[in-house]
Motif scaffolding. Structure first.
Motif, PDB file in Angstrom:
ATOM      1  N   CYS A   1       0.828  -1.197   0.000  1.00  0.00           N
ATOM      2  CA  CYS A   1       0.000   0.000   0.000  1.00  0.00           C
ATOM      3  C   CYS A   1       0.862   1.247   0.000  1.00  0.00           C
ATOM      4  CB  CYS A   1      -0.933  -0.024   1.211  1.00  0.00           C
ATOM      5  SG  CYS A   1      -2.054   1.359   1.183  1.00  0.00           S
ATOM      6  N   ASP A   2       1.332   1.610  -1.209  1.00  0.00           N
ATOM      7  CA  ASP A   2       2.054   2.879  -1.349  1.00  0.00           C
ATOM      8  C   ASP A   2       1.353   3.697  -2.426  1.00  0.00           C
ATOM      9  OD1 ASP A   2       2.641   1.592  -3.689  1.00  0.00           O
ATOM     10  OD2 ASP A   2       4.740   1.187  -3.168  1.00  0.00           O
ATOM     11  N   ALA A   3       1.882   4.910  -2.665  1.00  0.00           N
ATOM     12  CA  ALA A   3       1.196   5.816  -3.590  1.00  0.00           C
ATOM     13  C   ALA A   3       1.072   5.216  -4.991  1.00  0.00           C
ATOM     14  CB  ALA A   3       1.936   7.161  -3.641  1.00  0.00           C
TER      15      ALA A   3
ATOM     16  N   ALA B   1      -2.400   2.782  -9.256  1.00  0.00           N
ATOM     17  CA  ALA B   1      -2.745   1.616 -10.079  1.00  0.00           C
ATOM     18  C   ALA B   1      -4.153   1.119  -9.741  1.00  0.00           C
ATOM     19  CB  ALA B   1      -1.721   0.502  -9.850  1.00  0.00           C
ATOM     20  N   MET B   2      -4.473   1.090  -8.462  1.00  0.00           N
ATOM     21  CA  MET B   2      -5.801   0.616  -8.052  1.00  0.00           C
ATOM     22  C   MET B   2      -6.901   1.552  -8.569  1.00  0.00           C
ATOM     23  SD  MET B   2      -7.244   0.170  -4.149  1.00  0.00           S
ATOM     24  CE  MET B   2      -7.475   1.920  -3.870  1.00  0.00           C
ATOM     25  N   LEU B   3      -6.682   2.850  -8.445  1.00  0.00           N
ATOM     26  CA  LEU B   3      -7.690   3.807  -8.894  1.00  0.00           C
ATOM     27  C   LEU B   3      -7.910   3.692 -10.402  1.00  0.00           C
ATOM     28  CD1 LEU B   3      -6.612   6.966  -6.829  1.00  0.00           C
ATOM     29  CD2 LEU B   3      -8.571   5.486  -6.393  1.00  0.00           C
ATOM     30  N   ARG B   4      -6.800   3.435 -11.124  1.00  0.00           N
ATOM     31  CA  ARG B   4      -6.900   3.282 -12.579  1.00  0.00           C
ATOM     32  C   ARG B   4      -7.604   1.979 -12.942  1.00  0.00           C
ATOM     33  NH1 ARG B   4      -3.232   5.516 -16.256  1.00  0.00           N
ATOM     34  NH2 ARG B   4      -2.745   3.432 -16.994  1.00  0.00           N
ATOM     35  N   ASP B   5      -7.161   0.892 -12.331  1.00  0.00           N
ATOM     36  CA  ASP B   5      -7.727  -0.427 -12.668  1.00  0.00           C
ATOM     37  C   ASP B   5      -9.217  -0.487 -12.368  1.00  0.00           C
ATOM     38  OD1 ASP B   5      -5.217  -1.118 -13.340  1.00  0.00           O
ATOM     39  OD2 ASP B   5      -4.826  -2.392 -11.579  1.00  0.00           O
ATOM     40  N   GLU B   6      -9.608   0.107 -11.268  1.00  0.00           N
ATOM     41  CA  GLU B   6     -11.007   0.013 -10.852  1.00  0.00           C
ATOM     42  C   GLU B   6     -11.861   1.104 -11.494  1.00  0.00           C
ATOM     43  OE1 GLU B   6     -12.356  -2.367  -9.090  1.00  0.00           O
ATOM     44  OE2 GLU B   6     -10.589  -3.425  -8.311  1.00  0.00           O
ATOM     45  N   GLY B   7     -11.227   1.981 -12.280  1.00  0.00           N
ATOM     46  CA  GLY B   7     -11.991   3.023 -12.976  1.00  0.00           C
ATOM     47  C   GLY B   7     -12.637   4.020 -12.034  1.00  0.00           C
ATOM     48  N   ILE B   8     -11.996   4.280 -10.916  1.00  0.00           N
ATOM     49  CA  ILE B   8     -12.586   5.202  -9.932  1.00  0.00           C
ATOM     50  C   ILE B   8     -12.378   6.638 -10.342  1.00  0.00           C
ATOM     51  CG2 ILE B   8     -12.379   6.006  -7.531  1.00  0.00           C
ATOM     52  CD1 ILE B   8     -12.387   3.151  -6.779  1.00  0.00           C
TER      53      ILE B   8
ATOM     54  N   VAL C   1     -13.750  -0.350  -2.747  1.00  0.00           N
ATOM     55  CA  VAL C   1     -12.571  -0.958  -3.382  1.00  0.00           C
ATOM     56  C   VAL C   1     -11.419  -1.089  -2.382  1.00  0.00           C
ATOM     57  CG1 VAL C   1     -10.776  -0.432  -5.082  1.00  0.00           C
ATOM     58  CG2 VAL C   1     -13.179  -0.339  -5.745  1.00  0.00           C
ATOM     59  N   VAL C   2     -11.248  -0.091  -1.530  1.00  0.00           N
ATOM     60  CA  VAL C   2     -10.192  -0.158  -0.512  1.00  0.00           C
ATOM     61  C   VAL C   2     -10.449  -1.342   0.423  1.00  0.00           C
ATOM     62  CG1 VAL C   2      -9.298   0.997   1.564  1.00  0.00           C
ATOM     63  CG2 VAL C   2      -9.511   2.274  -0.578  1.00  0.00           C
ATOM     64  N   GLU C   3     -11.704  -1.543   0.726  1.00  0.00           N
ATOM     65  CA  GLU C   3     -12.045  -2.670   1.602  1.00  0.00           C
ATOM     66  C   GLU C   3     -11.700  -3.997   0.927  1.00  0.00           C
ATOM     67  OE1 GLU C   3     -16.013  -2.377   3.115  1.00  0.00           O
ATOM     68  OE2 GLU C   3     -15.796  -4.145   4.389  1.00  0.00           O
ATOM     69  N   GLU C   4     -12.020  -4.086  -0.388  1.00  0.00           N
ATOM     70  CA  GLU C   4     -11.724  -5.327  -1.115  1.00  0.00           C
ATOM     71  C   GLU C   4     -10.220  -5.560  -1.239  1.00  0.00           C
ATOM     72  OE1 GLU C   4     -15.702  -5.007  -3.916  1.00  0.00           O
ATOM     73  OE2 GLU C   4     -13.716  -4.745  -4.821  1.00  0.00           O
ATOM     74  N   HIS C   5      -9.470  -4.493  -1.565  1.00  0.00           N
ATOM     75  CA  HIS C   5      -8.036  -4.646  -1.833  1.00  0.00           C
ATOM     76  C   HIS C   5      -7.205  -4.727  -0.557  1.00  0.00           C
ATOM     77  CE1 HIS C   5      -7.557  -3.653  -6.279  1.00  0.00           C
ATOM     78  NE2 HIS C   5      -8.861  -3.644  -6.071  1.00  0.00           N
ATOM     79  N   HIS C   6      -7.577  -3.944   0.444  1.00  0.00           N
ATOM     80  CA  HIS C   6      -6.707  -3.795   1.609  1.00  0.00           C
ATOM     81  C   HIS C   6      -7.351  -4.253   2.920  1.00  0.00           C
ATOM     82  CE1 HIS C   6      -3.754  -1.709  -0.830  1.00  0.00           C
ATOM     83  NE2 HIS C   6      -4.725  -0.967  -1.309  1.00  0.00           N
TER      84      HIS C   6
ATOM     85  N   ARG D   1      -2.699   2.563   5.589  1.00  0.00           N
ATOM     86  CA  ARG D   1      -1.665   1.894   6.403  1.00  0.00           C
ATOM     87  C   ARG D   1      -1.940   2.090   7.886  1.00  0.00           C
ATOM     88  NH1 ARG D   1       2.060   4.017   2.548  1.00  0.00           N
ATOM     89  NH2 ARG D   1       2.552   5.623   4.077  1.00  0.00           N
ATOM     90  N   ALA D   2      -2.402   3.306   8.240  1.00  0.00           N
ATOM     91  CA  ALA D   2      -2.657   3.587   9.652  1.00  0.00           C
ATOM     92  C   ALA D   2      -3.768   2.700  10.208  1.00  0.00           C
ATOM     93  CB  ALA D   2      -3.036   5.062   9.820  1.00  0.00           C
TER      94      ALA D   2
END
Ligand SMILES: Cc1cc2nc3c(=O)[nH]c(=O)nc-3n(C[C@H](O)[C@H](O)[C@H](O)COP(=O)(O)OP(=O)(O)OC[C@H]3O[C@@H](n4cnc5c(N)ncnc54)[C@H](O)[C@@H]3O)c2cc1C
Lengths: 418, 81
Positions: free
Chosen positions: B5-7, B12-19, B48-53, B78-79
């Motif tokens: 979980c870095d920038a 990449a996640m925002l792009r892949d998920e089309g957010i 999506v954050v819940e699914e990925h992280h 991360r926090a």
């Protein structure tokens, strides 16, 4: 009744068409199912005018001359609200209550004869013109018109005539939405926090999954917000069809149910919402896309991307293609080079000819282009062009000269200046 | 679940998920809201954050300070991990 021009549908396009035609001096009738004009912008509580302003500008500059600017001015005078920038585009917040009155004034001043609570149920050629059948409360009325504008949003005239039209396949149709008014909200509206609260409510099982399609915006009036619930269109089962009454009934019912549940949930959970209540339902759920005409030209998304211009352009495209193929928010597509396309008069002209024109969200275009030209600012411009064309056809003037006549009447199109 | 979980991972996640539509080289401190993220997109983002992280962001984290840039969003996740 005999008129020069009959306009079918009093949404943003039909309003602009009828007023423009009446100002040419002929007799104009406007038939509208509801008791108010404005279409989606009033009956469905859609509360911002998109497509008034040029794309890619630092300041809000009007894209099209004439009616769009006139309505913009009247709205700003009533609301006291200036255009706002949302990401890369400018929009004018509009209040449906104000829009209804602006439309009243426009038809009154220009002498349009409104036929409210009336539905067009039949149309046929009669001599060089048209014979329309309306019904109001079971009473039928025949209207003879020299020229006709289809601004029904559903290409109703195409369907009644058996002319060429197209309804996108169910999976691609832009999704519908249910917009409602809430009053009694205290303080600033924090849309992000509310969004997160709704997601948490769904996660915890307090709200249905469909609640994730809901977002709120202030109306500009104290304590009032609008909720917009994007729906799947499949509330009645697979296969969204905005012309199927079973499907429409499910949109209305499900829209109200989810709206009420979320409002009750926020009353419990959200700061400032303890005294919030639903203050208005729309007259109808919002439909973004339905039947489209296929006319002499079919404006395409590829043309919009390429910034295509035509010899007979009557207006500038003034909004990106805004895809709403899922109930999870918009996807915007801007023209590649930044140069916008023109909307050709041939896309307002059905093949049937004979003084028949089309405007608004059902004009002749493909699914992709409709994602742009449906917005109200553009509808005012296409309505104006169709209204002028119809008035000219009724007066025996060559409708093909409409683009030049528009330029003579309203000046050049700023959006096409580059 | 994707623990990295870095920038860059966030972009990449925002792009892949089309957010939100971002270029691949969108900067870690770039303004996601200026790039087009709105309240609807934030609702998707939370899912999506819940699914990925595996982190369920709540109303308290739904602020520009917590999610306004890829770097801040990564730190917020991360926090909570
Ligand atoms: C949820 C939602 C959000 C939107 N958001 C925006 C936005 O933010 N900004 C924006 O500019 N646009 C927005 N749009 C798009 C825009 O509101 C519509 O595309 C636009 O209002 C269409 O105008 P129109 O005049 O072509 O059709 P409509 O507004 O649909 O008007 C058609 C009129 O014809 C009448 N009618 C139809 N058939 C008949 C008949 N047989 N007899 C009599 N009357 C008839 C109807 O009652 C209606 O009043 C949104 C649309 C939706 C659904």
């Amino acid at each position: 009744m005999t008129v020069d021009v009959l306009v079918v549908g009093g949404g943003s396009a039909g309003l602009a068409a009828a007023v423009t035609a009446a100002r040419q001096g002929g007799a104009v009738a406007l038939v509208e199912r509801h008791g108010v004009l404005g279409g989606m912008g009033t009956a469905s509580l859609v509360h911002s005018f998109c497509g008034l302003y040029r794309l890619g500008r630092d300041q809000p500059e009007l894209a099209n001359p004439g009616m769009p600017g006139e309505i913009e001015q009247r709205m700003r005078r009533r609301s006291g609200i200036d255009p706002v920038r949302m990401g890369k585009v400018w929009v004018l917040p509009q209040h449906p209550v104000d829009f209804v009155r602006i439309a009243d004034e426009l038809v009154e001043e220009s002498g349009v004869e409104t036929r409210y609570h009336s539905e067009l149920i039949g149309i046929e050629r009669r001599g060089a013109g048209w014979l329309a059948e309306l019904v109001c409360r079971g009473r039928r009325e025949a209207v003879a018109a020299a020229a006709l504008v289809d601004a029904s949003g559903d290409a109703v005239v195409a369907d009644l005539l058996g002319a060429e039209s197209k309804l996108s396949e169910p999976a691609r149709l832009q999704r519908p939405a249910y917009v409602f008014g809430v009053n009694g909200v205290a303080g600033e509206l924090p849309p992000l926090v509310i969004g997160a609260a709704i997601v948490a409510g769904v996660r915890e099982g307090d709200l249905p999954e469909a609640a994730r399609g809901l977002h709120f915006r202030t109306s500009g009036r104290p304590g009032e917000v609008f909720g917009t619930l994007d729906l799947s269109g499949e509330e009645a089962g697979a296969g969204y069809d905005p012309t199927d009454p079973r499907c429409l009934a499910a949109l209305e019912g499900r829209g109200r149910e989810v709206a009420e549940r979320v409002t009750a949930f926020l009353r419990e959970r959200q700061e400032g919402w303890a005294a919030a209540y639903i203050s208005h339902w729309p007259m109808r759920a919002g439909v973004r896309e339905s039947r489209r005409w296929l006319g002499r030209a079919v404006l395409s998304g590829a043309e919009l991307m390429a910034g295509a211009r035509h010899d007979d352009d009557i207006a500038a495209v003034s909004w990106p293609m805004e895809f709403r193929e899922t109930p999870r928010g918009p996807k915007l597509r801007f023209p590649e080079s930044g140069r916008v396309a023109g909307i050709p008069f041939a896309a307002l002209t059905p093949r049937a000819g004979g003084g028949l024109f089309v405007a608004g969200r059902c004009l002749s275009c493909d699914h992709d282009a409709q994602a742009s030209i449906r917005v109200m600012g553009t509808c005012f411009a296409t309505g104006q062009a169709a209204g002028l064309a119809a008035a000219r056809a009724a007066a025996g003037e060559d409708p093909a000269a409409t683009p030049a006549a528009l330029a003579a009447a309203f000046g050049p199109v700023p959006g096409l200046a580059d | 679940m994707d623990p990295a979980c870095d920038a860059d991972g966030i972009v990449a996640m925002l792009r892949d998920e089309g957010i939100v539509e971002l270029p691949a080289d969108f900067p870690a401190d770039g303004d996601l809201f200026a790039a087009g993220m709105d309240s609807m997109a934030v609702m998707q983002l939370i899912v999506v954050v819940e699914e990925h992280h595996g982190v369920a962001l709540g109303p308290a984290e739904a602020t520009r300070e917590s999610l306004g840039t890829p770097a801040r969003l990564a730190a917020t996740i991360r926090a909570r991990q």
